[in-house]
Design a protein around this motif. Structure first.
Motif, PDB file in Angstrom:
ATOM      1  N   LYS A  90      17.800  52.581  31.225  1.00  0.00           N
ATOM      2  CA  LYS A  90      16.999  52.440  32.445  1.00  0.00           C
ATOM      3  C   LYS A  90      17.661  53.082  33.661  1.00  0.00           C
ATOM      4  O   LYS A  90      16.982  53.590  34.556  1.00  0.00           O
ATOM      5  CB  LYS A  90      16.754  50.956  32.706  1.00  0.00           C
ATOM      6  CG  LYS A  90      15.802  50.654  33.852  1.00  0.00           C
ATOM      7  CD  LYS A  90      15.585  49.165  33.966  1.00  0.00           C
ATOM      8  CE  LYS A  90      14.650  48.814  35.123  1.00  0.00           C
ATOM      9  NZ  LYS A  90      13.283  49.262  34.890  1.00  0.00           N
ATOM     10  N   ASN A  91      19.005  53.107  33.687  1.00  0.00           N
ATOM     11  CA  ASN A  91      19.721  53.617  34.856  1.00  0.00           C
ATOM     12  C   ASN A  91      20.228  55.043  34.705  1.00  0.00           C
ATOM     13  O   ASN A  91      20.297  55.787  35.674  1.00  0.00           O
ATOM     14  CB  ASN A  91      20.913  52.705  35.188  1.00  0.00           C
ATOM     15  CG  ASN A  91      20.476  51.359  35.702  1.00  0.00           C
ATOM     16  OD1 ASN A  91      19.551  51.249  36.490  1.00  0.00           O
ATOM     17  ND2 ASN A  91      21.133  50.302  35.236  1.00  0.00           N
ATOM     18  N   ASN A  92      20.619  55.439  33.503  1.00  0.00           N
ATOM     19  CA  ASN A  92      21.324  56.698  33.288  1.00  0.00           C
ATOM     20  C   ASN A  92      20.409  57.794  32.775  1.00  0.00           C
ATOM     21  O   ASN A  92      19.883  57.711  31.664  1.00  0.00           O
ATOM     22  CB  ASN A  92      22.472  56.481  32.301  1.00  0.00           C
ATOM     23  CG  ASN A  92      23.520  55.541  32.861  1.00  0.00           C
ATOM     24  OD1 ASN A  92      24.204  55.850  33.822  1.00  0.00           O
ATOM     25  ND2 ASN A  92      23.623  54.351  32.258  1.00  0.00           N
ATOM     26  N   GLY A  93      20.224  58.819  33.623  1.00  0.00           N
ATOM     27  CA  GLY A  93      19.357  59.919  33.259  1.00  0.00           C
ATOM     28  C   GLY A  93      19.943  61.265  33.633  1.00  0.00           C
ATOM     29  O   GLY A  93      20.810  61.370  34.509  1.00  0.00           O
ATOM     30  N   MET A 139      10.704  54.443  29.637  1.00  0.00           N
ATOM     31  CA  MET A 139      11.789  53.516  29.390  1.00  0.00           C
ATOM     32  C   MET A 139      11.267  52.128  29.030  1.00  0.00           C
ATOM     33  O   MET A 139      11.892  51.372  28.299  1.00  0.00           O
ATOM     34  CB  MET A 139      12.700  53.418  30.617  1.00  0.00           C
ATOM     35  CG  MET A 139      13.261  54.758  31.067  1.00  0.00           C
ATOM     36  SD  MET A 139      14.063  55.649  29.711  1.00  0.00           S
ATOM     37  CE  MET A 139      15.360  54.500  29.254  1.00  0.00           C
ATOM     38  N   THR A 140      10.125  51.771  29.588  1.00  0.00           N
ATOM     39  CA  THR A 140       9.404  50.542  29.275  1.00  0.00           C
ATOM     40  C   THR A 140       7.928  50.914  29.206  1.00  0.00           C
ATOM     41  O   THR A 140       7.551  52.033  29.566  1.00  0.00           O
ATOM     42  CB  THR A 140       9.611  49.461  30.354  1.00  0.00           C
ATOM     43  OG1 THR A 140       8.901  49.856  31.549  1.00  0.00           O
ATOM     44  CG2 THR A 140      11.093  49.275  30.676  1.00  0.00           C
ATOM     45  N   THR A 197      22.645  57.426  38.030  1.00  0.00           N
ATOM     46  CA  THR A 197      23.198  56.203  37.432  1.00  0.00           C
ATOM     47  C   THR A 197      22.538  54.960  38.014  1.00  0.00           C
ATOM     48  O   THR A 197      22.962  53.844  37.727  1.00  0.00           O
ATOM     49  CB  THR A 197      24.718  56.129  37.662  1.00  0.00           C
ATOM     50  OG1 THR A 197      25.003  56.198  39.059  1.00  0.00           O
ATOM     51  CG2 THR A 197      25.433  57.262  36.937  1.00  0.00           C
ATOM     52  N   ASP A 198      21.500  55.181  38.831  1.00  0.00           N
ATOM     53  CA  ASP A 198      20.817  54.043  39.466  1.00  0.00           C
ATOM     54  C   ASP A 198      19.308  54.099  39.262  1.00  0.00           C
ATOM     55  O   ASP A 198      18.539  53.720  40.135  1.00  0.00           O
ATOM     56  CB  ASP A 198      21.164  53.980  40.953  1.00  0.00           C
ATOM     57  CG  ASP A 198      20.812  55.258  41.706  1.00  0.00           C
ATOM     58  OD1 ASP A 198      20.114  56.130  41.138  1.00  0.00           O
ATOM     59  OD2 ASP A 198      21.252  55.397  42.857  1.00  0.00           O
TER      60      ASP A 198
END
Length: 266
Positions: free
Chosen positions: A170-173, A111-112, A191-192
């Motif tokens: 970054k939060n949703n997977g 993600m980063t 979601t976190d």
């Protein structure tokens, strides 16, 4: 011949000679600096890695983000990663002992440049165990993440042969796993940012109760609210011919609730 197996941001693409996805020597890597108009082959320093470090890998999985790149594989109990931060000019070899947490890689995503996810598998007779690992230091170290929330968590056990993972931000997977015993998917979402996961239940019509789920598809979203999920169901009929059906589900609330909108015969 170059096979376009993947293009990320029209900057990277790769293929494997003769589809030898477990051979690092057969990985062909290309990079573009003009939005995909022209491509330059990137040198991968395979000659600097002992063959014993990759010859028994089940698969080789690349992932790229701008000038950052990771080429990962597992030779149990070690996770190996070739990493570049300068567009492939220089590469470092990272090694991390993941012990029991995987024999092969299902999916890899960053993600980063520092935060990344790895979905691994361990295969047994008629079953599969999946583990989700996370890194916060660019792939140097990895930590097992509890997906099911069970106190004695030791991976996701399933009668499956495929699994997949996708983070949309970054939060949703999402994690999706196939099912050799029935039509119901193993579908988890966070979601976190992976701190907690929830199993998503789908309503599969009873007419498909004798089918098995051959796919491990993750939802595809057009925006933050609207998305589709496709289930591929199979069974052998009385003539021993394979019947295939596709069920298409739709969400309008970001993936909390899903509605069956179409069922197609193939």
């Amino acid at each position: 011949m170059l096979l376009n197996n993947n293009i990320q941001n029209e900057k990277w693409k790769w293929s494997f000679k003769d589809n030898k996805i477990s051979s690092l020597k057969d990985l062909q890597l290309y990079k573009s600096d003009d939005g995909g108009k022209t491509w330059t082959q990137i040198y991968i320093p395979v000659d600097k890695i002992p063959e014993s470090d990759y010859e028994d890998a089940e698969n080789i999985v690349p992932y790229f983000m701008d000038n950052n790149g990771w080429i990962a594989w597992i030779v149990s109990p070690t996770l190996y990663i070739l990493k570049t931060t300068d567009g492939g000019l220089n590469w470092d070899i990272l090694k991390f002992e993941i012990d029991k947490y995987g024999e092969a890689i299902s999916a890899l995503q960053f993600m980063t440049p520092e935060e990344g996810w790895l979905l691994t598998t361990v295969n047994g007779v008629g079953m599969q165990i999946n583990y989700l690992l996370k890194t916060d230091d660019g792939g140097k170290t990895w930590e097992n993440v509890n997906v099911t929330g069970e106190k004695n968590y030791d991976g996701i056990y399933s009668a499956a042969n495929s699994s997949n993972m996708k983070f949309y931000n970054k939060n949703n997977g999402w994690i999706s796993i196939s099912n050799n015993l029935g039509p119901d998917p193993l579908l988890f979402r966070t979601t976190d940012g992976g701190k907690s996961w929830r199993k998503i239940e789908l309503s599969v019509p009873k007419v498909y109760k004798d089918y098995y789920l051959s796919s491990a598809n993750v939802p595809v979203f057009t925006d933050s609210k609207n998305g589709e999920l496709i289930l591929e169901l199979c069974k052998h009929n009385k003539d021993n011919k394979l019947e295939k059906h596709i069920l298409v589900y739709e969400t309008t609330d970001g993936g909390n609730m899903w509605e069956l909108i179409r069922a197609d015969n193939l």
